[in-house]
Design a protein around this motif. Structure first.
Motif, PDB file in Angstrom:
ATOM      1  N   PHE A 182      43.642  21.954  41.500  1.00  0.00           N
ATOM      2  CA  PHE A 182      44.480  21.205  42.426  1.00  0.00           C
ATOM      3  C   PHE A 182      45.674  20.591  41.702  1.00  0.00           C
ATOM      4  CE2 PHE A 182      45.645  17.100  44.302  1.00  0.00           C
ATOM      5  CZ  PHE A 182      46.018  17.491  45.576  1.00  0.00           C
ATOM      6  N   VAL A 183      45.426  19.988  40.547  1.00  0.00           N
ATOM      7  CA  VAL A 183      46.495  19.344  39.783  1.00  0.00           C
ATOM      8  C   VAL A 183      47.537  20.378  39.352  1.00  0.00           C
ATOM      9  CG1 VAL A 183      47.053  18.135  37.645  1.00  0.00           C
ATOM     10  CG2 VAL A 183      45.083  17.413  39.010  1.00  0.00           C
ATOM     11  N   ILE A 184      47.071  21.506  38.818  1.00  0.00           N
ATOM     12  CA  ILE A 184      47.994  22.553  38.358  1.00  0.00           C
ATOM     13  C   ILE A 184      48.834  23.089  39.520  1.00  0.00           C
ATOM     14  CG2 ILE A 184      48.154  24.876  37.396  1.00  0.00           C
ATOM     15  CD1 ILE A 184      45.637  24.193  35.757  1.00  0.00           C
ATOM     16  N   ALA A 185      48.166  23.392  40.639  1.00  0.00           N
ATOM     17  CA  ALA A 185      48.883  23.906  41.808  1.00  0.00           C
ATOM     18  C   ALA A 185      49.884  22.875  42.328  1.00  0.00           C
ATOM     19  CB  ALA A 185      47.891  24.280  42.903  1.00  0.00           C
TER      20      ALA A 185
ATOM     21  N   PHE B  62      51.828  20.952  55.046  1.00  0.00           N
ATOM     22  CA  PHE B  62      51.342  21.248  53.704  1.00  0.00           C
ATOM     23  C   PHE B  62      50.062  20.473  53.418  1.00  0.00           C
ATOM     24  CE2 PHE B  62      51.151  19.231  49.524  1.00  0.00           C
ATOM     25  CZ  PHE B  62      50.818  20.317  48.733  1.00  0.00           C
ATOM     26  N   PHE B  63      50.064  19.179  53.722  1.00  0.00           N
ATOM     27  CA  PHE B  63      48.878  18.370  53.441  1.00  0.00           C
ATOM     28  C   PHE B  63      47.693  18.797  54.285  1.00  0.00           C
ATOM     29  CE2 PHE B  63      51.816  15.377  51.390  1.00  0.00           C
ATOM     30  CZ  PHE B  63      51.090  15.112  50.247  1.00  0.00           C
ATOM     31  N   LEU B  64      47.961  19.281  55.483  1.00  0.00           N
ATOM     32  CA  LEU B  64      46.862  19.728  56.341  1.00  0.00           C
ATOM     33  C   LEU B  64      46.322  21.076  55.882  1.00  0.00           C
ATOM     34  CD1 LEU B  64      45.339  18.919  58.958  1.00  0.00           C
ATOM     35  CD2 LEU B  64      46.910  20.403  60.175  1.00  0.00           C
TER      36      LEU B  64
ATOM     37  N   GLN C 215      41.524  22.351  51.110  1.00  0.00           N
ATOM     38  CA  GLN C 215      40.846  23.378  50.332  1.00  0.00           C
ATOM     39  C   GLN C 215      40.112  22.793  49.132  1.00  0.00           C
ATOM     40  OE1 GLN C 215      43.385  26.834  49.454  1.00  0.00           O
ATOM     41  NE2 GLN C 215      44.872  26.015  50.911  1.00  0.00           N
ATOM     42  N   PHE C 216      40.515  21.603  48.719  1.00  0.00           N
ATOM     43  CA  PHE C 216      39.938  20.975  47.539  1.00  0.00           C
ATOM     44  C   PHE C 216      39.027  19.807  47.902  1.00  0.00           C
ATOM     45  CE2 PHE C 216      43.837  23.096  46.390  1.00  0.00           C
ATOM     46  CZ  PHE C 216      43.473  23.800  45.258  1.00  0.00           C
ATOM     47  N   ILE C 217      38.635  19.756  49.167  1.00  0.00           N
ATOM     48  CA  ILE C 217      37.655  18.756  49.625  1.00  0.00           C
ATOM     49  C   ILE C 217      36.311  19.451  49.765  1.00  0.00           C
ATOM     50  CG2 ILE C 217      37.000  17.192  51.480  1.00  0.00           C
ATOM     51  CD1 ILE C 217      39.952  16.825  52.107  1.00  0.00           C
ATOM     52  N   ALA C 218      35.300  18.901  49.139  1.00  0.00           N
ATOM     53  CA  ALA C 218      33.968  19.504  49.173  1.00  0.00           C
ATOM     54  C   ALA C 218      33.430  19.520  50.598  1.00  0.00           C
ATOM     55  CB  ALA C 218      33.015  18.733  48.264  1.00  0.00           C
TER      56      ALA C 218
ATOM     57  N   ASN D 128      32.839  11.410  53.024  1.00  0.00           N
ATOM     58  CA  ASN D 128      34.009  10.770  53.648  1.00  0.00           C
ATOM     59  C   ASN D 128      35.230  11.645  53.386  1.00  0.00           C
ATOM     60  OD1 ASN D 128      36.112   9.092  54.508  1.00  0.00           O
ATOM     61  ND2 ASN D 128      35.036   7.239  53.884  1.00  0.00           N
ATOM     62  N   LYS D 129      35.467  12.605  54.244  1.00  0.00           N
ATOM     63  CA  LYS D 129      36.563  13.556  54.036  1.00  0.00           C
ATOM     64  C   LYS D 129      37.951  12.902  54.100  1.00  0.00           C
ATOM     65  CE  LYS D 129      34.207  17.852  55.293  1.00  0.00           C
ATOM     66  NZ  LYS D 129      32.843  17.281  55.242  1.00  0.00           N
ATOM     67  N   PRO D 130      38.213  11.955  55.009  1.00  0.00           N
ATOM     68  CA  PRO D 130      39.522  11.289  54.979  1.00  0.00           C
ATOM     69  C   PRO D 130      39.798  10.595  53.645  1.00  0.00           C
ATOM     70  CG  PRO D 130      38.449  10.906  57.078  1.00  0.00           C
ATOM     71  CD  PRO D 130      37.427  11.548  56.202  1.00  0.00           C
ATOM     72  N   LEU D 131      38.757   9.960  53.074  1.00  0.00           N
ATOM     73  CA  LEU D 131      38.930   9.306  51.774  1.00  0.00           C
ATOM     74  C   LEU D 131      39.250  10.339  50.696  1.00  0.00           C
ATOM     75  CD1 LEU D 131      38.827   6.878  49.891  1.00  0.00           C
ATOM     76  CD2 LEU D 131      36.343   7.222  49.694  1.00  0.00           C
ATOM     77  N   ALA D 132      38.560  11.472  50.733  1.00  0.00           N
ATOM     78  CA  ALA D 132      38.820  12.537  49.760  1.00  0.00           C
ATOM     79  C   ALA D 132      40.252  13.039  49.894  1.00  0.00           C
ATOM     80  CB  ALA D 132      37.828  13.684  49.956  1.00  0.00           C
TER      81      ALA D 132
END
Length: 214
Positions: free
Chosen positions: A10-13, A134-136, A141-144, A149-153
């Protein structure tokens, strides 16, 4: 951690996406070249604040509305396109007036307060619905799948993305200002550079106005 996964990827992308040129980068470089690195950093902070708005909107589900509602997307898209066209046209007109005044007239952008530059960066970013989409599309894709708590992630990932983006933006501001001082470009070259940048903003606005949600 916080329901995220594949954090290194995620960081690299995210870094690669931030490096890609766009209206945000052009605004930072323009302000740094004409008013120094502090002006570029003010634009960067405005862009970062706009990104935070998109992050919170995505967490609250507003980005989903833009993704599913053609009307909402079109309204935000046209507002953003109009603003980019306004910035580009203002740059072109200001240069034309400067060129007609005197041979020694200043050919760079008119100086603005850091507050106004901050707002330029903020509006350039927050009125771009592509950032919301973009955020949606990218961050989830990087949320387990089993995140409690998906919103927090999403907020955590968005803040990481924004932090890395701010590092790049401030580097861009400082390096552009340094390069401008070293180059000492004459007024004629500066005039054409500024016109080119104005045309780029106009092209960004037209491209956004003609784009769809995909």
């Amino acid at each position: 951690m916080f329901g995220t996964q594949d954090l290194a990827q995620f960081v690299i992308a995210g870094i690669l996406l931030n490096i890609a040129p766009g209206p945000d980068s052009i605004l930072i470089m323009t302000r740094s070249a004409t008013q120094g690195w502090r002006a570029g950093s003010a634009a960067a902070l405005g862009i970062g604040t706009g990104t935070l708005v998109h992050i919170m909107a995505a967490a609250l589900g507003l980005s989903a509305l833009l993704a599913t509602s053609a009307t909402a997307f079109t309204i935000v898209k046209l507002a953003g396109a109009a603003y980019l066209l306004y910035v580009g046209a203002a740059m072109l007109l200001s240069r034309a007036k400067s060129a007609e005044q005197t041979v020694s007239a200043k050919t760079s952008l008119p100086a603005l307060s850091y507050r106004k530059i901050f707002m330029q960066g903020f509006l350039t970013n927050v009125l771009n619905p592509k950032v919301a989409i973009f955020f949606l599309a990218f961050v989830p894709q990087f949320i387990a799948a089993d995140a409690s708590n998906k919103p927090l992630a999403l907020i955590v990932l968005g803040c990481i993305f924004n932090f890395n983006g701010m590092l790049w933006c401030h580097f861009l501001a400082v390096s552009t200002a340094f390069a401008r001082q070293r180059m000492r470009v004459n007024q004629a070259v500066t005039l054409w550079m500024n016109r080119f940048i104005g045309l780029m903003f106009v092209s960004f606005g037209i491209k956004l106005a003609l784009s769809d949600k995909h």
